[in-house]
Design a protein around this motif. Structure first.
Motif, PDB file in Angstrom:
ATOM      1  N   GLN A  41      45.843 -33.837  53.741  1.00 44.97           N
ATOM      2  CA  GLN A  41      44.811 -33.839  52.703  1.00 44.97           C
ATOM      3  C   GLN A  41      44.674 -32.480  52.037  1.00 44.97           C
ATOM      4  O   GLN A  41      44.317 -32.388  50.856  1.00 44.97           O
ATOM      5  N   VAL A  65      47.642 -44.545  56.174  1.00 45.45           N
ATOM      6  CA  VAL A  65      46.802 -43.683  55.339  1.00 45.45           C
ATOM      7  C   VAL A  65      47.665 -42.935  54.326  1.00 45.45           C
ATOM      8  O   VAL A  65      47.318 -42.838  53.142  1.00 45.45           O
ATOM      9  N   ARG A  69      48.022 -43.158  49.757  1.00 39.29           N
ATOM     10  CA  ARG A  69      47.723 -42.005  48.907  1.00 39.29           C
ATOM     11  C   ARG A  69      48.957 -41.296  48.376  1.00 39.29           C
ATOM     12  O   ARG A  69      48.924 -40.738  47.288  1.00 39.29           O
ATOM     13  N   VAL A 128      42.035 -51.657  48.399  1.00 39.23           N
ATOM     14  CA  VAL A 128      40.972 -51.396  49.355  1.00 39.23           C
ATOM     15  C   VAL A 128      40.113 -52.649  49.414  1.00 39.23           C
ATOM     16  O   VAL A 128      39.574 -53.076  48.380  1.00 39.23           O
ATOM     17  N   ARG A 163      42.374 -41.157  46.288  1.00 40.81           N
ATOM     18  CA  ARG A 163      41.758 -40.249  47.254  1.00 40.81           C
ATOM     19  C   ARG A 163      40.760 -41.000  48.129  1.00 40.81           C
ATOM     20  O   ARG A 163      39.696 -40.487  48.464  1.00 40.81           O
ATOM     21  N   GLU A 164      41.113 -42.229  48.471  1.00 37.12           N
ATOM     22  CA  GLU A 164      40.233 -43.096  49.265  1.00 37.12           C
ATOM     23  C   GLU A 164      39.709 -42.369  50.507  1.00 37.12           C
ATOM     24  O   GLU A 164      40.461 -41.743  51.248  1.00 37.12           O
ATOM     25  N   GLY A 165      38.402 -42.479  50.727  1.00 40.46           N
ATOM     26  CA  GLY A 165      37.780 -41.878  51.901  1.00 40.46           C
ATOM     27  C   GLY A 165      37.426 -40.423  51.739  1.00 40.46           C
ATOM     28  O   GLY A 165      36.798 -39.844  52.622  1.00 40.46           O
ATOM     29  N   GLU A 166      37.798 -39.792  50.632  1.00 41.26           N
ATOM     30  CA  GLU A 166      37.484 -38.385  50.387  1.00 41.26           C
ATOM     31  C   GLU A 166      36.303 -38.278  49.425  1.00 41.26           C
ATOM     32  O   GLU A 166      36.250 -38.982  48.413  1.00 41.26           O
ATOM     33  N   VAL A 218      32.483 -41.190  46.751  1.00 38.79           N
ATOM     34  CA  VAL A 218      33.604 -41.575  47.603  1.00 38.79           C
ATOM     35  C   VAL A 218      33.813 -43.070  47.477  1.00 38.79           C
ATOM     36  O   VAL A 218      32.853 -43.846  47.364  1.00 38.79           O
ATOM     37  N   GLU A 220      35.300 -46.114  49.567  1.00 38.82           N
ATOM     38  CA  GLU A 220      35.750 -46.523  50.886  1.00 38.82           C
ATOM     39  C   GLU A 220      34.948 -47.720  51.344  1.00 38.82           C
ATOM     40  O   GLU A 220      33.883 -48.036  50.781  1.00 38.82           O
ATOM     41  N   GLN A 222      32.556 -48.987  53.957  1.00 39.43           N
ATOM     42  CA  GLN A 222      31.625 -48.441  54.940  1.00 39.43           C
ATOM     43  C   GLN A 222      31.043 -49.561  55.779  1.00 39.43           C
ATOM     44  O   GLN A 222      30.820 -50.655  55.271  1.00 39.43           O
TER      45      GLN A 222
END
Length: 223
Positions: A41, A65, A69, A128, A163-166, A218, A220, A222
């Motif tokens: 990352q 992961v 990306r 996603v 940038r999934e999850g960032e 972000v 993602e 959750q």
């Protein structure tokens, strides 16, 4: 050329660092999957050498992961020698699979082959949950239904997915989507996010775009 080695066996990691370093490569080592993810990352690598059995985040998970990306070439280097393991690694997106114990000469030959393939292609499809984006066809669907986006909305969603999850700051989003710096008090990013949410989040029970107070946004899933 920068190579990341994700290997929890210290002796093997040191051996690879020394050998590849002497062969002219810049080598960084992570001793577990989470540290490997952090380095990926934070920096750019031309090749990732990845073990399967890693603490924290195993090689299968880390590769998934990476492939969401980055198109960076990945070489699995592992003691898992079953045919089904090799098939799984390649189907998940690895570019090569080498079994331990290994010959350094063979490893080096495979590294050079992967690096000679030239710059990797950009990731073309993102998914996603039930949200999908096809970069080449410029097509977005949610739960199988087509979603119509403006050019800026598409670029914004592409950035969030890549940038999934960032957590991305408003300033960073502005610089990437609008290619310019915005004053800190502007609400252009907030307005764009609100419009994007209205199309891909509001009609659905599962929300994917989240606000992180004081930091940014972000995308993602959750809990």
């Amino acid at each position: 050329m920068r190579i990341l080695v994700v290997e929890d066996e210290l002796k093997t990691a040191d051996y690879l660092r020394k050998g590849l370093g002497e062969s002219g490569y810049l080598v960084e080592v992570a001793l577990n999957g989470l540290d490997g993810l952090h380095l990926i990352q934070e920096g750019e690598f031309d090749l990732i050498i990845l073990d399967v059995m890693l603490p924290g985040l195993d090689g299968w998970q880390l590769l998934q992961v990476i492939r969401r990306r980055l198109p960076t070439p990945v070489l699995f280097l592992t003691a898992r020698d079953a045919v089904e393991d090799r098939v799984k690694g390649l189907e998940l997106g690895a570019d090569d699979y080498l079994v331990k114990p290994f010959s350094y000469a063979e490893l080096l030959a495979r590294v050079r082959t992967l690096l000679r393939r030239g710059p990797p292609r950009e990731v073309e499809q993102f998914r996603v949950a039930d949200l999908e984006l096809d970069l080449l066809r410029r097509r977005v669907t949610r739960a199988g239904e087509r979603v119509s986006l403006t050019n800026k909305e598409f670029a914004l969603l592409h950035l969030l997915l890549s940038r999934e999850g960032e957590v991305l700051s408003r300033a960073y989003i502005a610089s990437q989507v609008w290619q310019m710096n915005f004053d800190s008090d502007t609400n252009v990013v907030d307005v764009a996010i609100r419009r994007l949410r209205a199309k891909i989040d509001d009609p659905y029970s599962l929300k994917l775009i989240h606000t992180v107070r004081g930091m940014g946004y972000v995308l993602e899933v959750q809990p």
